[in-house]
Design an enzyme around this catalytic site. Structure first.
Site, PDB file in Angstrom:
ATOM      1  N   ARG A  51      60.599  30.389 -68.608  1.00  0.00           N
ATOM      2  CA  ARG A  51      60.047  29.856 -69.858  1.00  0.00           C
ATOM      3  C   ARG A  51      60.710  30.590 -71.034  1.00  0.00           C
ATOM      4  O   ARG A  51      61.127  31.759 -70.872  1.00  0.00           O
ATOM      5  CB  ARG A  51      58.522  30.010 -69.879  1.00  0.00           C
ATOM      6  CG  ARG A  51      58.042  31.431 -69.824  1.00  0.00           C
ATOM      7  CD  ARG A  51      56.540  31.490 -69.655  1.00  0.00           C
ATOM      8  NE  ARG A  51      56.124  32.847 -69.312  1.00  0.00           N
ATOM      9  CZ  ARG A  51      54.967  33.153 -68.739  1.00  0.00           C
ATOM     10  NH1 ARG A  51      54.107  32.202 -68.411  1.00  0.00           N
ATOM     11  NH2 ARG A  51      54.658  34.387 -68.467  1.00  0.00           N
ATOM     12  N   GLU A 135      61.424  36.994 -46.795  1.00  0.00           N
ATOM     13  CA  GLU A 135      61.563  38.396 -46.381  1.00  0.00           C
ATOM     14  C   GLU A 135      61.054  39.353 -47.461  1.00  0.00           C
ATOM     15  O   GLU A 135      60.447  40.391 -47.173  1.00  0.00           O
ATOM     16  CB  GLU A 135      63.046  38.702 -46.100  1.00  0.00           C
ATOM     17  CG  GLU A 135      63.338  40.104 -45.634  1.00  0.00           C
ATOM     18  CD  GLU A 135      62.694  40.397 -44.274  1.00  0.00           C
ATOM     19  OE1 GLU A 135      63.135  39.815 -43.278  1.00  0.00           O
ATOM     20  OE2 GLU A 135      61.742  41.201 -44.229  1.00  0.00           O
ATOM     21  N   GLY A 140      59.065  44.763 -49.534  1.00  0.00           N
ATOM     22  CA  GLY A 140      60.270  44.783 -50.375  1.00  0.00           C
ATOM     23  C   GLY A 140      61.558  44.783 -49.584  1.00  0.00           C
ATOM     24  O   GLY A 140      61.893  43.797 -48.927  1.00  0.00           O
ATOM     25  N   GLU A 196      49.922  48.720 -62.206  1.00  0.00           N
ATOM     26  CA  GLU A 196      49.682  47.796 -63.313  1.00  0.00           C
ATOM     27  C   GLU A 196      48.591  48.385 -64.216  1.00  0.00           C
ATOM     28  O   GLU A 196      47.883  49.309 -63.832  1.00  0.00           O
ATOM     29  CB  GLU A 196      49.172  46.474 -62.765  1.00  0.00           C
ATOM     30  CG  GLU A 196      49.948  45.976 -61.591  1.00  0.00           C
ATOM     31  CD  GLU A 196      50.630  44.662 -61.883  1.00  0.00           C
ATOM     32  OE1 GLU A 196      50.166  43.960 -62.780  1.00  0.00           O
ATOM     33  OE2 GLU A 196      51.630  44.368 -61.207  1.00  0.00           O
ATOM     34  N   LYS A 211      49.813  40.684 -47.998  1.00  0.00           N
ATOM     35  CA  LYS A 211      50.999  40.991 -47.173  1.00  0.00           C
ATOM     36  C   LYS A 211      50.639  40.955 -45.681  1.00  0.00           C
ATOM     37  O   LYS A 211      51.434  40.498 -44.852  1.00  0.00           O
ATOM     38  CB  LYS A 211      51.561  42.358 -47.567  1.00  0.00           C
ATOM     39  CG  LYS A 211      52.127  42.374 -48.988  1.00  0.00           C
ATOM     40  CD  LYS A 211      52.402  43.783 -49.463  1.00  0.00           C
ATOM     41  CE  LYS A 211      52.965  43.797 -50.871  1.00  0.00           C
ATOM     42  NZ  LYS A 211      52.953  45.150 -51.466  1.00  0.00           N
ATOM     43  N   GLY A 309      60.028  47.268 -56.150  1.00  0.00           N
ATOM     44  CA  GLY A 309      61.076  47.569 -57.118  1.00  0.00           C
ATOM     45  C   GLY A 309      62.099  46.446 -57.126  1.00  0.00           C
ATOM     46  O   GLY A 309      62.300  45.769 -56.110  1.00  0.00           O
TER      47      GLY A 309
HETATM   48  N1  LIG Z   1      58.453  43.664 -58.712  1.00  0.00           N
HETATM   49  C1  LIG Z   1      58.436  43.990 -57.434  1.00  0.00           C
HETATM   50  O1  LIG Z   1      58.670  45.146 -57.079  1.00  0.00           O
HETATM   51  C2  LIG Z   1      58.148  42.947 -56.389  1.00  0.00           C
HETATM   52  C3  LIG Z   1      58.267  43.320 -55.041  1.00  0.00           C
HETATM   53  C4  LIG Z   1      58.032  42.363 -54.048  1.00  0.00           C
HETATM   54  C5  LIG Z   1      57.656  41.081 -54.425  1.00  0.00           C
HETATM   55  N2  LIG Z   1      57.528  40.768 -55.755  1.00  0.00           N
HETATM   56  C6  LIG Z   1      57.131  39.395 -56.083  1.00  0.00           C
HETATM   57  O2  LIG Z   1      58.200  38.786 -56.799  1.00  0.00           O
HETATM   58  C7  LIG Z   1      57.673  37.832 -57.716  1.00  0.00           C
HETATM   59  C8  LIG Z   1      58.187  38.157 -59.106  1.00  0.00           C
HETATM   60  O3  LIG Z   1      57.790  39.472 -59.443  1.00  0.00           O
HETATM   61  P1  LIG Z   1      58.409  40.225 -60.705  1.00  0.00           P
HETATM   62  O4  LIG Z   1      57.971  41.649 -60.568  1.00  0.00           O
HETATM   63  O5  LIG Z   1      59.851  39.925 -60.836  1.00  0.00           O
HETATM   64  O6  LIG Z   1      57.585  39.539 -61.887  1.00  0.00           O
HETATM   65  P2  LIG Z   1      57.981  39.475 -63.433  1.00  0.00           P
HETATM   66  O7  LIG Z   1      58.804  40.650 -63.792  1.00  0.00           O
HETATM   67  O8  LIG Z   1      56.716  39.244 -64.181  1.00  0.00           O
HETATM   68  O9  LIG Z   1      58.916  38.188 -63.518  1.00  0.00           O
HETATM   69  C9  LIG Z   1      58.421  36.877 -63.491  1.00  0.00           C
HETATM   70  C10 LIG Z   1      59.311  36.030 -64.377  1.00  0.00           C
HETATM   71  O10 LIG Z   1      58.871  34.684 -64.284  1.00  0.00           O
HETATM   72  C11 LIG Z   1      58.655  34.179 -65.591  1.00  0.00           C
HETATM   73  N3  LIG Z   1      57.549  33.242 -65.578  1.00  0.00           N
HETATM   74  C12 LIG Z   1      56.248  33.529 -65.311  1.00  0.00           C
HETATM   75  N4  LIG Z   1      55.505  32.400 -65.381  1.00  0.00           N
HETATM   76  C13 LIG Z   1      56.353  31.406 -65.702  1.00  0.00           C
HETATM   77  C14 LIG Z   1      56.185  30.022 -65.920  1.00  0.00           C
HETATM   78  N5  LIG Z   1      54.975  29.422 -65.822  1.00  0.00           N
HETATM   79  N6  LIG Z   1      57.257  29.285 -66.252  1.00  0.00           N
HETATM   80  C15 LIG Z   1      58.472  29.843 -66.331  1.00  0.00           C
HETATM   81  N7  LIG Z   1      58.710  31.167 -66.149  1.00  0.00           N
HETATM   82  C16 LIG Z   1      57.645  31.933 -65.831  1.00  0.00           C
HETATM   83  C17 LIG Z   1      58.330  35.383 -66.441  1.00  0.00           C
HETATM   84  O11 LIG Z   1      58.640  35.111 -67.801  1.00  0.00           O
HETATM   85  P3  LIG Z   1      58.005  35.979 -68.996  1.00  0.00           P
HETATM   86  O12 LIG Z   1      58.976  37.051 -69.252  1.00  0.00           O
HETATM   87  O13 LIG Z   1      57.835  35.002 -70.095  1.00  0.00           O
HETATM   88  O14 LIG Z   1      56.672  36.514 -68.507  1.00  0.00           O
HETATM   89  C18 LIG Z   1      59.256  36.442 -65.855  1.00  0.00           C
HETATM   90  O15 LIG Z   1      60.538  36.424 -66.415  1.00  0.00           O
HETATM   91  C19 LIG Z   1      56.147  37.908 -57.579  1.00  0.00           C
HETATM   92  O16 LIG Z   1      55.712  36.926 -56.694  1.00  0.00           O
HETATM   93  C20 LIG Z   1      55.929  39.289 -56.977  1.00  0.00           C
HETATM   94  O17 LIG Z   1      54.738  39.375 -56.220  1.00  0.00           O
HETATM   95  C21 LIG Z   1      57.775  41.666 -56.730  1.00  0.00           C
END
Ligand SMILES: NC(=O)c1ccc[n+]([C@@H]2O[C@H](COP(=O)([O-])OP(=O)(O)OC[C@H]3O[C@@H](n4cnc5c(N)ncnc54)[C@H](OP(=O)(O)O)[C@@H]3O)[C@@H](O)[C@H]2O)c1
Length: 435
Positions: A51, A135, A140, A196, A211, A309
């Protein structure tokens, strides 16, 4: 290292891949794809969707990549794979379903999506001849799903257990070493970007339960609703619990366990547990993850590493993409079946009380346990605590969840408690789980 053999091109052209979500994980996937140019032979990044995408643009992504905030642009562009790293459930489900429905394969890091809708999405992928890979959704960068689906597919798996939430493991490790309060440990985790603003999903076990549901699906082909996972928060743990745990040759970890009973029976729990110091679970420090998979024939397999991460998670996403680029298929033996959740078998337990001391408390508590058919194994009391707020511990011989709950209810009626008693299973012998 990726050599020519690993790349053995099953395709005549690279996979056309679109990333949906340019946040922590999505940008790390793009960064690795751009930095490791040799991957271009297998994976061609075509789109980044987010977005308000204009504010997301970065100069290091090549001009050939289209930036868009319209998901329809992806579906109109003949992509081979959608990488879903947006997060959330409902919107992600709609987009992932739409992709699979069009025969577009999906790689996702979204544990909640797979925990809630994995069964339907796997069935949809199979019906449309597409692949669904996840995966990155569990542990992670630790390749636990690949290990279960391929490396030990020859075994009949009985149990998956482990430490699936790095935030909780950091907090518990910190409590054990720095001896501060629980709130101080949470604050430190936040400072380091490990927790968080509202960490309740981690502390209360919801993240680990999601998980665990994914792992139960992969290991047992059983659908485990998150709500059916018995959960207990780690928020009641205090530094004194680590002193008592040490006296028992243990430390404390948030442990997730799913164990198969018969064809479709499942015991599933997430919560604090005392684990023997000799256990691999005890050796995971800081934000690490570990998964132990136990099979009827091959015994235990242990996988450990960085569970979260951007970079480790992106590695898991890219590894899934490389597998798709090699044309590998994951036949899922007819999808996931409904699990029948059964109660756990008896397990030894630790119960820590904090009371206003007065004569006869121990006898009264032992009497309550006896009335519920529970034998007290030992009583531990560290010196140096005020009588007005006295912590002590009773360890119990193996007992079931129901007896334990009703005994604790009766104990709570005795008017001496300064805080709620903490009860946790004692898991000894490495990979022991409640039986
Ligand atoms: N971070 C980790 O370490 C980690 C590890 C394992 C799994 N995951 C999983 O990976 C996924 C992403 O995590 P993340 O940490 O990368 O999250 P994030 O940093 O919040 O990234 C999500 C991205 O998606 C965008 N977004 C959210 N809602 C949207 C919508 N309705 N339309 C279009 N774009 C949208 C967000 O934009 P905005 O910038 O505008 O918010 C942001 O750029 C999640 O399912 C999480 O559980 C994450």
């Amino acid at each position: 290292m990726i050599g020519d053999i690993a790349f053995a091109p099953a395709r005549v052209r690279p996979l056309r891949v679109a990333i949906a979500g340019f946040g922590v994980v999505g940008s790390a996937v793009a960064k690795i794809l751009c930095e490791r140019q040799e991957l271009g032979r297998a994976i061609h990044l075509t789109h980044v969707f987010n977005r308000d995408v204009a504010r997301k643009r970065v100069p290091w992504v090549p001009d050939t990549v289209a930036w868009t905030d319209r998901i329809e642009d992806l579906f109109a562009s003949e992509i081979d794979v959608l990488v879903e790293v947006v997060g959330g459930v409902d919107q992600a489900y709609a987009w992932v379903s739409a992709a699979l429905d069009r025969g577009i394969s999906v790689v996702t890091a979204n544990k909640l999506l797979i925990a809630r809708h994995g069964r339907a999405l796997i069935d949809l992928a199979a019906a449309r001849g597409a692949e669904l890979r996840f995966e990155a959704a569990v542990a992670g960068g630790v390749p636990v799903i690949d290990a279960i689906e391929r490396g030990i597919a020859g075994d009949r798996l009985a149990r998956v257990s482990g430490i699936l939430n790095g935030t909780c493991n950091f907090i518990l490790s910190r409590l054990a070493s720095a001896r501060g309060s629980f709130d101080e440990a949470v604050a430190r985790a936040r400072e380091l970007g490990l927790a968080e603003a509202d960490p309740s999903s981690d502390l209360d076990g919801i993240d680990a339960a999601a998980k665990l549901a994914v792992l139960a699906g992969v290991a047992f082909d059983l659908e485990l609703p998150i709500e059916d996972v018995s959960r207990q928060s780690i928020a009641a743990i205090t530094p004194i619990d680590f002193d008592y745990a040490a006296r028992l040759g243990c430390t404390i970890r948030q442990v997730a366990v799913a164990e198969r009973h018969g064809d479709s029976g499942l015991v599933a729990s997430v919560g604090p547990a005392l684990v023997g110091l000799e256990s691999p679970l005890a050796r995971v420090e800081g934000a690490g993850n570990i998964v132990l998979v136990s099979g009827a024939y091959g015994g235990d397999v242990t996988l450990a590493g960085r569970g979260a991460g951007g970079d480790p998670t992106a590695v898991a996403v890219i590894s899934d993409l490389l597998s798709l680029s090699r044309g590998e298929r994951r036949a899922r033996r007819g999808g996931w079946r409904s699990a029948r959740v059964v109660s756990s078998a008896p397990v030894a337990r630790y119960v820590r009380f904090v009371v206003r001391d007065r004569p006869g408390i121990l006898a009264a508590f032992a009497g309550v346990f006896a009335r519920h058919g529970i034998n007290v194994d030992a009583v531990l009391q560290e010196p140096g605590h005020p009588k007005a707020r006295l912590p002590f511990v009773m360890t119990l011989e193996p007992c079931g969840e129901e007896e334990m709950t009703s005994a604790l209810e009766e104990l709570s009626l005795v008017d001496v408690h300064e805080s709620r008693p903490l009860a946790a299973p004692i898991l000894r012998g490495g990979n022991d789980v409640p039986r």
